[in-house]
Design a protein around this motif. Structure first.
Motif, mmCIF file in Angstrom:
data_model
loop_
_atom_site.group_PDB
_atom_site.id
_atom_site.type_symbol
_atom_site.label_atom_id
_atom_site.label_comp_id
_atom_site.label_asym_id
_atom_site.label_seq_id
_atom_site.Cartn_x
_atom_site.Cartn_y
_atom_site.Cartn_z
ATOM 1 N N LYS A 115 0.833 -1.201 0.000
ATOM 2 C CA LYS A 115 0.000 0.000 0.000
ATOM 3 C C LYS A 115 0.873 1.259 0.000
ATOM 4 C CE LYS A 115 -4.030 1.957 2.399
ATOM 5 N NZ LYS A 115 -5.244 1.424 1.779
ATOM 6 N N LEU A 140 -4.468 -6.703 -5.331
ATOM 7 C CA LEU A 140 -5.357 -5.603 -4.950
ATOM 8 C C LEU A 140 -6.058 -5.792 -3.597
ATOM 9 C CD1 LEU A 140 -6.065 -2.833 -6.037
ATOM 10 C CD2 LEU A 140 -8.017 -3.836 -7.230
ATOM 11 N N TYR A 177 -10.527 7.150 -0.114
ATOM 12 C CA TYR A 177 -9.815 6.065 -0.800
ATOM 13 C C TYR A 177 -10.764 5.241 -1.662
ATOM 14 C CZ TYR A 177 -5.372 6.623 1.657
ATOM 15 O OH TYR A 177 -4.177 7.106 2.109
ATOM 16 N N LEU A 208 -0.390 -1.007 -8.554
ATOM 17 C CA LEU A 208 -1.706 -0.726 -7.980
ATOM 18 C C LEU A 208 -1.992 0.776 -7.946
ATOM 19 C CD1 LEU A 208 -1.710 -3.390 -5.122
ATOM 20 C CD2 LEU A 208 -2.514 -3.603 -7.494
ATOM 21 N N ALA A 209 -0.982 1.577 -8.311
ATOM 22 C CA ALA A 209 -1.210 3.026 -8.451
ATOM 23 C C ALA A 209 -2.011 3.332 -9.705
ATOM 24 C CB ALA A 209 0.130 3.769 -8.500
ATOM 25 N N ASN A 264 -10.238 1.461 -3.908
ATOM 26 C CA ASN A 264 -9.318 0.381 -4.302
ATOM 27 C C ASN A 264 -7.966 0.465 -3.599
ATOM 28 O OD1 ASN A 264 -10.947 -1.102 -6.052
ATOM 29 N ND2 ASN A 264 -10.549 0.300 -7.757
ATOM 30 N N GLY A 265 -7.995 0.935 -2.359
ATOM 31 C CA GLY A 265 -6.772 0.913 -1.572
ATOM 32 C C GLY A 265 -5.859 2.105 -1.752
ATOM 33 N N ILE A 266 -6.167 2.976 -2.712
ATOM 34 C CA ILE A 266 -5.346 4.186 -2.901
ATOM 35 C C ILE A 266 -6.252 5.417 -2.876
ATOM 36 C CG2 ILE A 266 -3.514 3.013 -4.191
ATOM 37 C CD1 ILE A 266 -4.719 4.201 -6.768
ATOM 38 N N ILE A 281 -4.190 -4.570 -0.184
ATOM 39 C CA ILE A 281 -3.955 -3.179 0.245
ATOM 40 C C ILE A 281 -5.255 -2.474 0.624
ATOM 41 C CG2 ILE A 281 -1.902 -3.006 -1.223
ATOM 42 C CD1 ILE A 281 -3.568 -0.964 -2.957
ATOM 43 N N GLN A 282 -6.326 -3.247 0.734
ATOM 44 C CA GLN A 282 -7.625 -2.608 0.986
ATOM 45 C C GLN A 282 -7.792 -2.150 2.430
ATOM 46 O OE1 GLN A 282 -9.706 -1.855 -1.613
ATOM 47 N NE2 GLN A 282 -7.861 -2.605 -2.639
ATOM 48 N N GLY A 283 -8.344 -0.976 2.546
ATOM 49 C CA GLY A 283 -8.707 -0.452 3.856
ATOM 50 C C GLY A 283 -7.586 0.349 4.484
#
Lengths: 420, 420
Positions: free
Chosen positions: A161, A384, B395, A203-204, B397-399, A387-389
């Protein structure tokens, strides 16, 4: 059988959530006071056991233990200390068991990566042959995500994350300045042998074509010409190029790119930086203005931007370790099991340590895109959910209010004749 | 007098909160529609005006404009482009005014640092002599906190918070590993001439003796022997040493400790590499294991850990700029005014641009501790309020879900005969 005490130790490089596992262990032990007596933690990991430096966790305040859930680093101290093989140094294992015996320790919770899984297994095996059986449970932890049989390793999701968010933010910065300034930005991330952390940079990307435009994995041999062509093409098309590079990027001959024997962008002898190596290459061949960042410890310590999923899993494997121990289990590791189906869900399972120790998990080839510069949809689907939350720590005076433990040591019972 | 349009442009290095100022400008302009017509933003800053590339802000969705408050970087594009002096290139200023005239622009809001304050002042002066008066208001922005007359610069507080939190977290990491691993950690931060950002590292200290143990400021000539002695003494006492080093650390002869030998568009030396320089020095003389991080753009783009105070101030100066403009003011800059008293409070005042342009504010000597390696209580009292409060983006999807603007350009009205 008399009630046994428990020993917990942190091993190897620390993470943003290893203390959440500690919190899970300690809080679960309190719930199981009928079976577990005191909880002792090793001061500086396994060294604490070898030196008989045992922190009396019972003397910490309950709110400080609760605060471990949101405190990065290793609150009890960790160490890089690999026990030698039984053949080479049986005395070390014997010492461990002697200390455990002296303090009536019957449960050994070892929180670390591959090396500590191996140690954990050996302690379990040797303790039986020495007539003082120890239940040894390994709790997974590594930012490198390289342990087998668990879907992922607690610690990795939060680094992932951090890398995704940092890449996103830095890329926006470069995009807004590229008309007259920096064209190429390189973020160097951890991962000596496996590209999991670098992959998280992807994931960006919210939309097709978003940064990062190039990811360099240790798994993909570095091809200078293809790389430079891709940088130039990206700058031509988008005006800028963002690169996430693993520290472990390797040349075709298997040598590390950063060990190329060159000087870095500032004329210093090579200092082990992939980013400055790439930056120099780009500047000298393409003439493009660059900036680079090296996140180093910031990435694995960044509890302020931890993944809530990661925190929850780290706590869960700590708690599960205790539950497995009181259920009589031995020589196992609680593992994250991902359920089938398109909705992400997970549970904690258990795997035998004999199958974990000394096995390194690499990133599957099918997670890396065909050109070697990105990840596939399969890779994204895997990463994916991790890195949630968000799980923000409390703040005081503008900075997180992290736990500070007292770390009272238990009185020694053995002669101080062991050097470690 | 017919209603005039407004032109807004972002200048120089972007920050985590410059878009919050943009948000303040645009939302205040909407409130003052009786006096301000359309708001146009320069695509890539002042270049957008010179090239007649004007973004029609009215075509953006209100929710996207609102999202600018929590979006880092320069949403309209920024640039490093310093207008030459009037004597050297009067045509550039004439072009600016011609574009403003063609689009009925009567308000010029320029969001930047010292260079843009200077440009802003010149546009105001020249426009009068050219018979098309422009009200030019400069909106302060710089991570370097080096503008005079304002208590602080929007953009600085968020970098300061990032540096304080990162130092705190990395220091905890090192502390927990130092028994067997890294003894010295160096974080290199921005700040060519002023040590404001490095000083913010000190805000990681909660208690006497906490990390960082050494801060290196550009204001204090680097003394190799004293530095190395302090590193060794700190490692001897605490087991580890954390250093925050400004990129602008200078030798006694005024040369930069790490001189990359390149310059940017403004003729400023491009720096970087203080951390590896120090690391090499420490390794070769003291033999201590080190790690270092170079935050680079991550520090100024880190909206995810922005200071709520900074965000609020950035928005406030943007809004105030519009309010001052509609009140008929010209050639001024809204400034943050700190109230007297022990409780921190602030308001927005105004200062004449003639006193801002080309004046660089250094850190007062009384903020630096006597040994030159830390800050004083006075320094802490100044800095601490600036990092207060968290202001998290939403946020997905984590970003973070940051704004993406459409950036529709207004139709050109002038011949494309100007090259910029």
């Amino acid at each position: 059988m008399s009630k046994k005490n428990a020993f917990y130790a942190q091993s190897g490089g620390v993470t943003a959530v290893i203390n959440a596992s500690a919190c899970g262990v300690i809080e679960a032990a309190r719930v199981n006071q009928d079976k577990i007596g005191n909880v002792y933690a090793g001061l500086n990991g396994i060294l604490g056991a070898l030196r008989e430096e045992l922190i009396d966790v019972g003397q910490e305040r309950a709110e400080d233990i609760a605060a471990l859930r949101y405190t990065p680093s290793g609150a009890f101290g960790s160490c890089r200390y690999k026990l030698k093989s039984l053949e080479e140094n049986r005395a070390e294992y014997a010492r461990l068991i002697a200390v455990f015996k002296a303090h009536n320790i019957g449960y050994f919770f070892y929180n670390g990566g591959g090396d500590s899984a191996d140690t954990c297994l050996k302690v379990s095996q040797l303790s039986e042959t020495m007539g003082y059986p120890i239940q040894a449970i390994h709790i997974p932890k590594t930012v490198d995500n390289d342990l087998p049989l668990t879907d992922n390793c607690p610690g990795f999701g939060s680094v992932a994350k951090y890398v995704a968010v940092s890449t996103q933010e830095a890329a926006m910065d470069v995009a807004s300045m590229c008309a007259t300034s920096t064209k190429v930005f390189i973020l160097e991330v951890m991962g000596r042998h496996a590209g999991w952390i670098a992959a998280a940079g992807a994931l960006a990307q919210e939309q097709e074509g978003d940064a990062p435009h190039i990811i360099l994995f240790p798994e993909v041999p570095f091809d200078r010409e293809r790389f430079l062509a891709k940088v130039q093409a990206t700058v031509d098309e988008k005006g800028y190029c963002v690169i996430v590079a693993s520290e472990g990027v390797q040349n075709k001959d298997g040598t590390f790119l950063a060990d190329a024997g060159t000087t870095d962008a500032f004329g210093h002898k090579q200092l082990g930086g992939v980013a400055p190596t790439l930056a120099t290459m780009i500047k000298s061949t393409l003439g493009l203005k660059y900036h680079w960042a090296l996140a180093d410890y910031l990435q694995r310590a960044a509890r302020h931007i931890a993944s809530a999923t990661d925190v929850e899993q780290a706590y869960a494997v700590g708690r599960a370790a205790v539950q497995m121990a009181v259920a009589g289990k031995n020589a196992i590791m609680p593992a994250i099991i991902r359920a089938e189906g398109s909705e992400y869900s997970w549970s904690v399972g258990e795997v035998p340590l004999s199958q974990v120790a000394n096995v390194e998990k690499f990133m599957p080839g099918e997670y890396i895109s065909e050109d070697g510069f990105g990840i596939t949809q399969k890779g994204r689907d895997y990463l994916l959910p991790l890195i949630q939350g968000e799980d923000y720590p409390p703040y005081k005076n503008g900075i997180p209010r992290y736990a500070r433990l007292k770390k009272h040591l238990v009185e020694k019972k053995l002669a101080a004749d062991f050097k470690a």
